[in-house]
Design a protein around this motif. Structure first.
Motif, short mmCIF file in Angstrom:
data_model
loop_
_atom_site.label_atom_id
_atom_site.label_comp_id
_atom_site.label_asym_id
_atom_site.label_seq_id
_atom_site.Cartn_x
_atom_site.Cartn_y
_atom_site.Cartn_z
N THR A 125 -24.82 25.91 7.76
CA THR A 125 -24.92 24.99 8.90
C THR A 125 -24.10 23.73 8.68
O THR A 125 -23.34 23.30 9.55
CB THR A 125 -26.39 24.61 9.16
N THR A 126 -24.25 23.12 7.52
CA THR A 126 -23.58 21.84 7.26
C THR A 126 -22.26 22.00 6.49
O THR A 126 -21.48 21.05 6.43
CB THR A 126 -24.49 20.92 6.44
N TYR A 127 -22.07 23.16 5.88
CA TYR A 127 -20.90 23.45 5.04
C TYR A 127 -20.88 22.58 3.78
O TYR A 127 -19.85 22.47 3.11
CB TYR A 127 -19.59 23.33 5.83
N ALA A 128 -22.00 21.95 3.47
CA ALA A 128 -22.10 21.18 2.23
C ALA A 128 -22.14 22.13 1.04
O ALA A 128 -22.73 23.22 1.10
CB ALA A 128 -23.34 20.31 2.24
N VAL A 129 -21.52 21.72 -0.07
CA VAL A 129 -21.45 22.53 -1.28
C VAL A 129 -22.34 21.91 -2.34
O VAL A 129 -22.29 20.70 -2.59
CB VAL A 129 -20.00 22.61 -1.81
N GLN A 130 -23.13 22.74 -2.98
CA GLN A 130 -23.94 22.30 -4.10
C GLN A 130 -23.61 23.18 -5.30
O GLN A 130 -23.74 24.41 -5.23
CB GLN A 130 -25.43 22.41 -3.79
N ALA A 131 -23.13 22.56 -6.37
CA ALA A 131 -22.98 23.30 -7.61
C ALA A 131 -24.37 23.54 -8.19
O ALA A 131 -25.16 22.61 -8.31
CB ALA A 131 -22.11 22.53 -8.60
N ALA B 91 -13.65 17.40 -7.50
CA ALA B 91 -13.61 18.61 -6.68
C ALA B 91 -14.27 18.44 -5.32
O ALA B 91 -13.77 18.97 -4.31
CB ALA B 91 -14.29 19.76 -7.43
N LEU B 92 -15.39 17.73 -5.26
CA LEU B 92 -16.24 17.79 -4.07
C LEU B 92 -16.52 16.45 -3.38
O LEU B 92 -16.87 16.45 -2.19
CB LEU B 92 -17.59 18.41 -4.44
N LEU B 93 -16.42 15.34 -4.08
CA LEU B 93 -16.99 14.11 -3.54
C LEU B 93 -16.00 12.96 -3.38
O LEU B 93 -16.09 12.20 -2.40
CB LEU B 93 -18.13 13.63 -4.45
N GLU B 94 -15.11 12.79 -4.32
CA GLU B 94 -14.33 11.56 -4.40
C GLU B 94 -13.14 11.61 -3.45
O GLU B 94 -12.15 12.31 -3.70
CB GLU B 94 -13.91 11.31 -5.84
N TYR B 95 -13.26 10.84 -2.37
CA TYR B 95 -12.28 10.88 -1.29
C TYR B 95 -11.74 9.48 -1.06
O TYR B 95 -12.25 8.73 -0.23
CB TYR B 95 -12.94 11.43 -0.02
N LEU C 52 -14.19 19.02 1.06
CA LEU C 52 -15.28 18.42 1.83
C LEU C 52 -15.85 19.43 2.82
O LEU C 52 -15.20 20.44 3.14
CB LEU C 52 -14.76 17.20 2.57
N PRO C 53 -17.05 19.19 3.33
CA PRO C 53 -17.62 20.13 4.30
C PRO C 53 -16.70 20.41 5.49
O PRO C 53 -16.60 21.55 5.95
CB PRO C 53 -18.91 19.42 4.74
N GLU C 54 -16.01 19.37 5.97
CA GLU C 54 -15.13 19.60 7.11
C GLU C 54 -13.95 20.49 6.76
O GLU C 54 -13.41 21.20 7.63
CB GLU C 54 -14.64 18.26 7.69
N ASP C 55 -13.53 20.49 5.49
CA ASP C 55 -12.45 21.39 5.08
C ASP C 55 -12.92 22.85 5.13
O ASP C 55 -12.16 23.74 5.53
CB ASP C 55 -12.00 21.04 3.66
N ILE C 56 -14.16 23.08 4.71
CA ILE C 56 -14.69 24.44 4.76
C ILE C 56 -14.91 24.86 6.21
O ILE C 56 -14.59 26.00 6.60
CB ILE C 56 -16.00 24.54 3.95
#
Length: 743
Positions: A609-615, A648-652, A728-732
Motif C-alpha cells: 500500500t505505502t511502498y515503504a521498505v523495511q529491512a 540505500a533507503l532514507l538519506e535524501y 524511496l517509496p515513490e521510486d518503487i
C-alpha cells in the motif's frame, strides 16, 4: 597472545559512558571569544562590496577578512584552489567571506544580520551533465578536477568474443556523514608565541601543514592537539583545516583565544559530503555468464573545489569492476566542478559508489540472461591468483569465497529466496518479501605509492618505571584506535595492557603517522608500532642480558635504556612490503597491499500500500585478516552496515540553487534503532603477512555492502530493478506503476 584476539574494555569507554569526556565545546579557555562565519548567499559570482550597519557596536567585535591572512589564502591539501576566505570570487553557497568574534556567542550570531554583501551574480552550474557541457565555465581550461583511464587486455578483442552485451546506468547521491559531534575548533597564541589549535579532527598533521602555509610559520610555531572527537567518518579529514584557519586568524587578530563551534544546520549545509556519481556499465559476456569485456565510465561531482576528489576518484576507479575478474577492461573516470559546496571523504571514499553500480549491474545481467545472480557472481569471483584491473595478481589473504559461503549458510539465502517467491505469489499478502546478496572488496591503506609518499612514522616510549606510551598521530574518533593499538604493543612486548598509555595526539609530541583514513590505522600504523615495540624489546633484552619477563625485569631494563633521561623513545618509519610494486604514471601494479572482502544478505519487506521498505534481517561475513579486538571489529561492521541502510533507503539530500535545503536532522533522515534490523556478523580471518598479527582493514568495508544488497532484495521482492539511490517509496511506486497518477 594475551590481548590480540580478545575483547578488553575499550580505553575511551568509561569516560564517554559517564560523561567525563571533554569535547572541544567542554574545554574552557580563559578570555575566549566566540567566532562565527559570514557566508555567501549566492552560488557563483563576485563580491562587489561589504557593508556594515553603522548603528551596530562594531567596536565590541573582532572582524577578520581575507586581507588579514598573513600567508597564502589557500587551504593546503592536494590542490591550492580553496581559499580560507573568499576575497573576490564566490564559487558556492555557504562559502566563507569574513569572520567575526564576540565574547557573547548569541551576539556574535546576531552581528551577522548587520553585515550585507553586494554581489555580481554569474550563471552557476549545479549538475554533472551541465558541468561537462560547459567545460570552460568555472575553471578556465576545464571543469574537470581529475581524470583516470585504466585498461587491461583489449576491449576490441573482448567485444568480438562477447555473445551478449548488456548496458546499465547507475546513480548515487550526496550523503551526509552525520557524526554525533558537530565540527569545532579553538585557537590561541601560547606564552611562547606558538599558534595552538585544539579541536574535533581526524588528521592533526593535515591541519598543521595548512596552518603553516596560511600564517607563514615554521614547524616550531604551530601546534595542533586533538580534543576528544565525536565521530568523523571522513567528514573531519580535511574540513577542520578550514575551521582551524578561521579560529586562528581571529585569535591572532584579537590576541585572545577564539572558539568556533558549528551548529547542526551550518555543519550540514557548509561541510563536505559523499561525492554523487553517475556510472555507466557496458559488459560483454558469454551466454553462460562469464565476463569477457567491461567498459565502465564514471563521473563524480566534486563541488566547487578539488579537496580530496582526486583520491576519492582513484579509489572509485580501482574498485569499479567489483571483486570480479575479467580479461578485457577499460575504466574511464573523471570528477567535475559544480557550484555546490565541495565534496570530500566519507567512509569508503569512492568505493561505495562504484561497488553499488558493479553489484547492481550483475542483477541486471542476471535478469537479462535469466540466470541466478549468485551463480553469475561465483563464476567470476576473485580467487587466489586472479588478476585485477591494474594487473595485480592476488596472492595473499583472498577471502571472497569464504565470506560468501558463511553468509549463505548463516542467512539460509537459498531457502529464503524460494520461500519469499512463494509468499509473493499470494496476492492476499500485504507485503512483498525479498532477499538480496552483495559481495565487495576494499583495498586497505593508501592507494599505490600513497603510503610510500606519506612516509609515516610512529614510536613507542618507555620511562624509568617501565610504563609505555604509544606515540602516533592516529586519532580516536569512536572506532577503538586507542584500545587496538595498545593491544598490539602490549602483546608485542608481553607486558600488561594497563601499562601501555595512548594519549590524544599532539603534534608537539607525536610523529606524523599519517591521516586516520583509508582503513589504515590498524594495518599500517599498528604495523609501525609493532616494529617499534619489537625494537624496544630487542634493546631491553640486550641491556638486561635476557628477555624481560616480569615487572622487575622491565624496570631494570628501563633504567638502563633511559639512562639520564626520563624516557627513551623507539621510532620507526614505513617500509614498503617487498611484494608491492606500483607505477603511478601507468596506474599499473599492486594498487593495494591487500584487500578485505565482505558479503551481506539482506531481507526486506515492501508494503503493497505505502511502498515503504523495511529491512528485516541482515547477515554478513567479512574477511578482515586477524581481528585484533573482535567485539570492536563487529561494532565497526554493524555500524557501517547501518550507515549503508541510510544510504540505500532514507538519506535524501535536497539541493536547490546549489544549497542543501534539508540541512537538519529533522528532515534529512538517518537510520534510528527502529530502522535497523537484527544483524548477525561473522569475522573471517585470512591473515595478511604484512599486517600486525595478520590484521587488514575493517572500517570502510561494511559501508560498501548494504546498499547493493538492499537494492537486490527489493528487486527480488518486486521484480523491479531500481538503479539509483536512495530507493524511496515513490521510486518503487513509479517502477511498479509507471503511469499511475501521484497525489
Amino acid at each position: 597472545m594475551d590481548f590480540v584476539g580478545k575483547d578488553p574494555l575499550r580505553r575511551d569507554g568509561p569516560r564517554k559512558l559517564t560523561g567525563d569526556e571533554r569535547y572541544i565545546d567542554d574545554i574552557d579557555l580563559p578570555g575566549c571569544l566566540h567566532g562565527v562565519t559570514l557566508r555567501s548567499t549566492i552560488a557563483y559570482g563576485r563580491i562587489r562590496a561589504i557593508r556594515f550597519d553603522s548603528a551596530f557596536p562594531w567596536d565590541q567585535c573582532v572582524i577578520a577578512k581575507a586581507q588579514d591572512i598573513p600567508g597564502e589564502n589557500f587551504v593546503t591539501l592536494i590542490e591550492k584552489d580553496q581559499p580560507l576566505l573568499a576575497s573576490d570570487k564566490i564559487m558556492h553557497p555557504m562559502e566563507p567571506i569574513l569572520l567575526m568574534a564576540h565574547q557573547d556567542r548569541a551576539l556574535a550570531y546576531a552581528a551577522l544580520e548587520h553585515i550585507h554583501v553586494d554581489y555580481e551574480t554569474l550563471e552557476p552550474v549545479y549538475a554533472i551533465k551541465d558541468s561537462l557541457a560547459v567545460r570552460q565555465k568555472l575553471f578556465g581550461a576545464s571543469n574537470i578536477f581529475k581524470e583516470f583511464h585504466v585498461e587491461k587486455g583489449s576491449l576490441d578483442d573482448g567485444w568480438s568474443r562477447s555473445q551478449v552485451i548488456i548496458e546499465g546506468v547507475y546513480r548515487v547521491p550526496h550523503q551526509e556523514q552525520a557524526y554525533i559531534e558537530n565540527n569545532g575548533m579553538a585557537a590561541y597564541i601560547d606564552d611562547k608565541g606558538v599558534l595552538t589549535v585544539i579541536g574535533s579532527l581526524q588528521c592533526p598533521y593535515y591541519v598543521h601543514k595548512a596552518l603553516k602555509q596560511m600564517f607563514r610559520l615554521d614547524d616550531g610555531h604551530v601546534r595542533v592537539i586533538q580534543a576528544a572527537t565525536g565521530g568523523g567518518f571522513g567528514g573531519k579529514e580535511d574540513y577542520p583545516s578550514l575551521i582551524a584557519g578561521h579560529a586562528a586568524l581571529l585569535a591572532m587578530k584579537a590576541r585572545r583565544p577564539v572558539k568556533i563551534i558549528y551548529d547542526r544546520q551550518e555543519d550540514m549545509a557548509a561541510t563536505t559530503k559523499r561525492h554523487p556519481a553517475l556510472i555507466h556499465h557496458k559488459t560483454g559476456l558469454t551466454r553462460d555468464g562469464k565476463l569477457v569485456a567491461q567498459d565502465i565510465d564514471i563521473t563524480m561531482d566534486g563541488g566547487a573545489y578539488a579537496t580530496l576528489s582526486s583520491v576519492v576518484l582513484s579509489r572509485a576507479t580501482l574498485h569499479a569492476t567489483g571483486p570480479y575478474t575479467c580479461p578485457n577492461v577499460r575504466v574511464r573516470s573523471r570528477v567535475v566542478a559544480t557550484n555546490t559546496p565541495p565534496n570530500g571523504a566519507f567512509r569508503g571514499f569512492g568505493a561505495p559508489q562504484t561497488l553499488f553500480a558493479a553489484e547492481l549491474h550483475f542483477e541486471k545481467i542476471a535478469k537479462v540472461l535469466g540466470k541466478d545472480p549468485l551463480a553469475l557472481k561465483r563464476a567470476n569471483l576473485y580467487r587466489k591468483g586472479s588478476i585485477t584491473l591494474t594487473g595485480q595478481r592476488l596472492q595473499d589473504s583472498v577471502g571472497a569465497t569464504e565470506v560468501i559461503d558463511r553468509t549463505l549458510g548463516a542467512s539460509r539465502y537459498q531457502q529464503k529466496r524460494k520461500a519469499f517467491e512463494r509468499w509473493n505469489k499470494d496476492a492476499r499478502k500485504p507485503t512483498w518479501r525479498g532477499i538480496g546478496l552483495a559481495i565487495v572488496h576494499h583495498g586497505a591503506g593508501f592507494t599505490g605509492s600513497g603510503e610510500v609518499y606519506l612516509a609515516s612514522r610512529a614510536a613507542v616510549s618507555i620511562d624509568k618505571e617501565a610504563k609505555f606510551e604509544i606515540l602516533a598521530a592516529s586519532t580516536e574518533i569512536g572506532q577503538g584506535t586507542q584500545t587496538v593499538l595498545a593491544q598490539i604493543v602490549a602483546d608485542t612486548l608481553k607486558v600488561p595492557l594497563a601499562r601501555v598509555d595512548v594519549p590524544l595526539p599532539d603534534t608537539n609530541h607525536v610523529p606524523d603517522s599519517g591521516p586516520t583514513v583509508a582503513s589504515r590505522t590498524c594495518m599500517v600504523v599498528g604495523g609501525l608500532l609493532k616494529r617499534a615495540a619489537q625494537d624496544l624489546k630487542s634493546q631491553a633484552t640486550k641491556a638486561l642480558g635476557r628477555v624481560p619477563k616480569n615487572p622487575t625485569d622491565w624496570r631494570r631494563a628501563a633504567r638502563i635504556l633511559c639512562g639520564d633521561n626520563p624516557r627513551r623513545r623507539f621510532e620507526t618509519s614505513y617500509k614498503k612490503p617487498a611484494h608491492v610494486e606500483w607505477d603511478d604514471a601507468t596506474y599499473k601494479g599492486d594498487a593495494y597491499g591487500v584487500y578485505s572482502y565482505g558479503a551481506a544478505a539482506v531481507e526486506v519487506e515492501v508494503d503493497k500500500t505505502t511502498y515503504a521498505v523495511q529491512a528485516t534481517r541482515l547477515t554478513t561475513a567479512q574477511d578482515i585478516g586477524k581481528a585484533i579486538h573482535p567485539r570492536l571489529a563487529k561494532g565497526q561492521m554493524i555500524g557501517g552496515l547501518a550507515q549503508g541502510i541510510g544510504y540505500a533507503l532514507l538519506e535524501y539530500p535536497i539541493f536547490k540553487d546549489g544549497r542543501m535545503v534539508n540541512a537538519q536532522l529533522t528532515n534529512y533522515i538517518i537510520p534510528t534503532a527502529a530502522d535497523i534490523p537484527p544483524m548477525v556478523a561473522y569475522i573471517i580471518e585470512k591473515p595478511y603477512r604484512d599486517g600486525p598479527f595478520g590484521a587488514k582493514g575493517v572500517g570502510e568495508l561494511p559501508m560498501d555492502i548494504t546498499a547493493p544488497a538492499i537494492a537486490a532484495a527489493i528487486h527480488h521482492a518486486t521484480g523491479r530493478l531500481i538503479t539509483s539511490l536512495p530507493i524511496l517509496p515513490e521510486d518503487i511506486l513509479n517502477a511498479m506503476h509507471p503511469q499511475k497518477e501521484q497525489v
